[in-house]
Design a protein around this motif. Structure first.
Motif, PDB file in Angstrom:
ATOM      1  N   PRO A  78       0.823  -1.217   0.000  1.00  8.20           N
ATOM      2  CA  PRO A  78       0.000   0.000   0.000  1.00  8.20           C
ATOM      3  C   PRO A  78       0.853   1.260   0.000  1.00  8.20           C
ATOM      4  CG  PRO A  78      -0.108  -1.114   2.131  1.00  8.20           C
ATOM      5  CD  PRO A  78       0.599  -2.035   1.203  1.00  8.20           C
ATOM      6  N   ARG A  79       0.431   2.236  -0.810  1.00  8.40           N
ATOM      7  CA  ARG A  79       1.144   3.515  -0.926  1.00  8.40           C
ATOM      8  C   ARG A  79       0.522   4.549   0.010  1.00  8.40           C
ATOM      9  NH1 ARG A  79       3.090  -0.483  -4.141  1.00  8.40           N
ATOM     10  NH2 ARG A  79       4.106   0.270  -6.031  1.00  8.40           N
ATOM     11  N   ARG A  80       1.349   5.531   0.349  1.00  6.94           N
ATOM     12  CA  ARG A  80       0.853   6.570   1.252  1.00  6.94           C
ATOM     13  C   ARG A  80      -0.290   7.359   0.606  1.00  6.94           C
ATOM     14  NH1 ARG A  80       2.483  12.003   2.774  1.00  6.94           N
ATOM     15  NH2 ARG A  80       1.589  12.429   4.824  1.00  6.94           N
ATOM     16  N   ARG A  81      -0.262   7.564  -0.717  1.00  6.42           N
ATOM     17  CA  ARG A  81      -1.328   8.341  -1.346  1.00  6.42           C
ATOM     18  C   ARG A  81      -2.697   7.688  -1.165  1.00  6.42           C
ATOM     19  NH1 ARG A  81       1.619   6.531  -5.780  1.00  6.42           N
ATOM     20  NH2 ARG A  81       0.665   4.814  -6.912  1.00  6.42           N
ATOM     21  N   THR A  82      -2.704   6.364  -0.969  1.00  4.31           N
ATOM     22  CA  THR A  82      -3.970   5.654  -0.814  1.00  4.31           C
ATOM     23  C   THR A  82      -4.624   5.968   0.531  1.00  4.31           C
ATOM     24  OG1 THR A  82      -3.123   3.926  -2.279  1.00  4.31           O
ATOM     25  CG2 THR A  82      -5.059   3.374  -0.987  1.00  4.31           C
ATOM     26  N   GLU A  83      -3.882   6.584   1.431  1.00  4.69           N
ATOM     27  CA  GLU A  83      -4.493   7.034   2.677  1.00  4.69           C
ATOM     28  C   GLU A  83      -5.593   8.062   2.408  1.00  4.69           C
ATOM     29  OE1 GLU A  83      -1.549   8.277   5.492  1.00  4.69           O
ATOM     30  OE2 GLU A  83      -0.618   6.281   5.609  1.00  4.69           O
ATOM     31  N   PHE A  84      -5.500   8.766   1.285  1.00  2.10           N
ATOM     32  CA  PHE A  84      -6.556   9.724   0.918  1.00  2.10           C
ATOM     33  C   PHE A  84      -7.854   9.001   0.587  1.00  2.10           C
ATOM     34  CE2 PHE A  84      -8.344  12.909  -2.243  1.00  2.10           C
ATOM     35  CZ  PHE A  84      -8.729  13.831  -1.276  1.00  2.10           C
ATOM     36  N   LEU A  85      -7.751   7.824  -0.019  1.00  3.45           N
ATOM     37  CA  LEU A  85      -8.935   7.000  -0.280  1.00  3.45           C
ATOM     38  C   LEU A  85      -9.618   6.635   1.038  1.00  3.45           C
ATOM     39  CD1 LEU A  85     -10.744   5.265  -2.142  1.00  3.45           C
ATOM     40  CD2 LEU A  85      -9.013   3.454  -1.996  1.00  3.45           C
ATOM     41  N   VAL A  86      -8.819   6.257   2.021  1.00  2.00           N
ATOM     42  CA  VAL A  86      -9.359   5.922   3.345  1.00  2.00           C
ATOM     43  C   VAL A  86     -10.010   7.147   3.979  1.00  2.00           C
ATOM     44  CG1 VAL A  86      -8.766   5.162   5.674  1.00  2.00           C
ATOM     45  CG2 VAL A  86      -7.693   4.055   3.698  1.00  2.00           C
ATOM     46  N   GLN A  87      -9.351   8.284   3.892  1.00  2.00           N
ATOM     47  CA  GLN A  87      -9.903   9.517   4.471  1.00  2.00           C
ATOM     48  C   GLN A  87     -11.273   9.842   3.892  1.00  2.00           C
ATOM     49  OE1 GLN A  87      -6.962  12.572   3.747  1.00  2.00           O
ATOM     50  NE2 GLN A  87      -5.347  11.419   4.790  1.00  2.00           N
ATOM     51  N   GLN A  88     -11.399   9.723   2.578  1.00  2.00           N
ATOM     52  CA  GLN A  88     -12.676  10.028   1.927  1.00  2.00           C
ATOM     53  C   GLN A  88     -13.756   9.011   2.301  1.00  2.00           C
ATOM     54  OE1 GLN A  88     -13.292  12.879   0.044  1.00  2.00           O
ATOM     55  NE2 GLN A  88     -11.288  13.369   0.914  1.00  2.00           N
ATOM     56  N   ALA A  89     -13.354   7.741   2.389  1.00  2.00           N
ATOM     57  CA  ALA A  89     -14.328   6.703   2.749  1.00  2.00           C
ATOM     58  C   ALA A  89     -14.808   6.872   4.185  1.00  2.00           C
ATOM     59  CB  ALA A  89     -13.706   5.323   2.553  1.00  2.00           C
ATOM     60  N   LYS A  90     -13.914   7.258   5.091  1.00  2.00           N
ATOM     61  CA  LYS A  90     -14.280   7.419   6.502  1.00  2.00           C
ATOM     62  C   LYS A  90     -15.357   8.484   6.674  1.00  2.00           C
ATOM     63  CE  LYS A  90     -10.204   8.138   8.219  1.00  2.00           C
ATOM     64  NZ  LYS A  90      -9.082   8.353   9.154  1.00  2.00           N
ATOM     65  N   VAL A  91     -15.271   9.542   5.891  1.00  2.00           N
ATOM     66  CA  VAL A  91     -16.256  10.626   5.977  1.00  2.00           C
ATOM     67  C   VAL A  91     -17.661  10.120   5.639  1.00  2.00           C
ATOM     68  CG1 VAL A  91     -16.982  12.821   4.948  1.00  2.00           C
ATOM     69  CG2 VAL A  91     -14.570  12.427   5.490  1.00  2.00           C
ATOM     70  N   LEU A  92     -17.729   9.165   4.726  1.00  2.00           N
ATOM     71  CA  LEU A  92     -19.020   8.682   4.230  1.00  2.00           C
ATOM     72  C   LEU A  92     -19.548   7.463   4.981  1.00  2.00           C
ATOM     73  CD1 LEU A  92     -18.155   8.936   0.429  1.00  2.00           C
ATOM     74  CD2 LEU A  92     -19.583  10.520   1.737  1.00  2.00           C
ATOM     75  N   THR A  93     -18.723   6.868   5.825  1.00  2.00           N
ATOM     76  CA  THR A  93     -19.082   5.608   6.479  1.00  2.00           C
ATOM     77  C   THR A  93     -19.714   5.849   7.844  1.00  2.00           C
ATOM     78  OG1 THR A  93     -17.213   4.539   5.369  1.00  2.00           O
ATOM     79  CG2 THR A  93     -18.207   3.360   7.206  1.00  2.00           C
ATOM     80  N   ARG A  94     -20.815   5.116   8.103  1.00  2.00           N
ATOM     81  CA  ARG A  94     -21.528   5.213   9.386  1.00  2.00           C
ATOM     82  C   ARG A  94     -21.490   3.860  10.088  1.00  2.00           C
ATOM     83  NH1 ARG A  94     -26.833   6.552   6.212  1.00  2.00           N
ATOM     84  NH2 ARG A  94     -25.906   4.734   5.201  1.00  2.00           N
ATOM     85  N   PRO A  95     -21.776   3.853  11.390  1.00  2.00           N
ATOM     86  CA  PRO A  95     -21.834   2.571  12.114  1.00  2.00           C
ATOM     87  C   PRO A  95     -22.820   1.614  11.446  1.00  2.00           C
ATOM     88  CG  PRO A  95     -21.865   4.403  13.659  1.00  2.00           C
ATOM     89  CD  PRO A  95     -22.001   5.009  12.286  1.00  2.00           C
ATOM     90  N   TYR A  96     -22.447   0.354  11.400  1.00  2.00           N
ATOM     91  CA  TYR A  96     -23.242  -0.743  10.853  1.00  2.00           C
ATOM     92  C   TYR A  96     -23.358  -0.722   9.329  1.00  2.00           C
ATOM     93  CZ  TYR A  96     -24.381  -0.953  15.779  1.00  2.00           C
ATOM     94  OH  TYR A  96     -24.285  -0.999  17.149  1.00  2.00           O
TER      95      TYR A  96
END
Length: 263
Positions: A78-96
């Motif tokens: 995994p590359r460091r730039r892919t951390e941006f993908l995680v950041q964007q997904a976290k904003v949209l993700t809710r419990p369950y």
């Protein structure tokens, strides 16, 4: 067990790595010293690194989004730039939420999302058996499930129309450009995790084409791409029926296309 090295020996190891082309020779030496259980093992690790093995393969792990991800030889790093993908997904993700990580490789993206967004239902998929084995090490301990197969075909039918977030760091390097990649990637990482077809977007088309069938109403598809290919991936998403936008992080040189299923 902590290995003690005198300053002269440590400097010699640093110089050895630097001579082999390791830009961050000091930091790498400290990491290798910390992992080795004996002088003999340390020297063996140094030799592997000097021979060209990626540091992550030598260590057996990498740090991604602040968490330790186990890495096997032959798995995409995994590359460091892919951390941006995680950041964007976290904003949209809710419990369950049901989160699906396609082309998961080591499972780093899904694991990073799950570490921050507790109580999600994580499913990870890769076509490569080595990647699936490695991802299982990182995913099953946090309650996720890993499947081997070709994208959505690997999933249970019960997930159709139930997925809230799909993330994909699918390969997007054009076939003719693979030979231009850095030596470590070109020689050691699996071609299946790098080669995205003639224009680099074969997997983007496949992922987007069936996304509406698997996404829940209002669900999101997020794919990493390059700045140069962003407009093309955008059009692929629009053609697939997704409400689409592009987000960019200049510091990480990261581009993400986000598509949403209308609710």
């Amino acid at each position: 067990m902590n290995i003690f090295l005198d300053s002269k020996t440590e400097k010699s190891l640093i110089n050895r790595l630097r001579s082999a082309g390791c830009v961050f020779a000091e930091e790498e030496t400290q990491l290798l010293i910390a992992e080795a259980k004996s002088i003999e093992e340390l020297l063996n690790l140094i030799e592997k690194r000097v021979s060209g093995f990626p540091l992550e393969y030598v260590l057996g792990f990498t740090k991604f989004c602040g968490i330790r991800i186990e890495i096997e030889q032959g798995v995409f790093i995994p590359r460091r730039r892919t951390e941006f993908l995680v950041q964007q997904a976290k904003v949209l993700t809710r419990p369950y939420d049901v989160v699906l990580d396609l082309c998961c490789g080591s499972g780093a993206v899904g694991a990073a999302i799950a570490t921050v967004r507790k109580k999600i239902l994580l499913h990870s998929v890769d076509i490569d058996l080595v990647a699936v084995r490695c991802a299982s090490t990182n995913i099953t301990k946090i309650g996720g499930q890993v499947y081997q197969g070709d994208l959505y075909a690997a999933l249970p039918h019960s997930l159709r129309g139930q997925v809230n977030i799909i993330v994909a760091n699918a390969p997007y390097v054009p076939t003719d450009s693979v030979e231009l990649l850095p030596r470590e990637a070109r020689l050691y990482e699996p071609k299946v995790a790098l080669d995205g077809g003639k224009d680099g977007l074969d997997l983007h088309r496949k992922v987007a084409e069936k996304a509406l069938c698997w996404l829940a109403s209002g669900g999101h598809l997020l794919i990493e791409t390059s700045e140069m290919q962003g407009a093309q991936t955008f059009e692929i998403f629009v053609k697939a029926g997704l409400i689409t936008k592009i987000v960019r992080d200049e510091e990480l040189n990261a581009t993400i296309v986000i598509g949403t299923k209308s609710g």
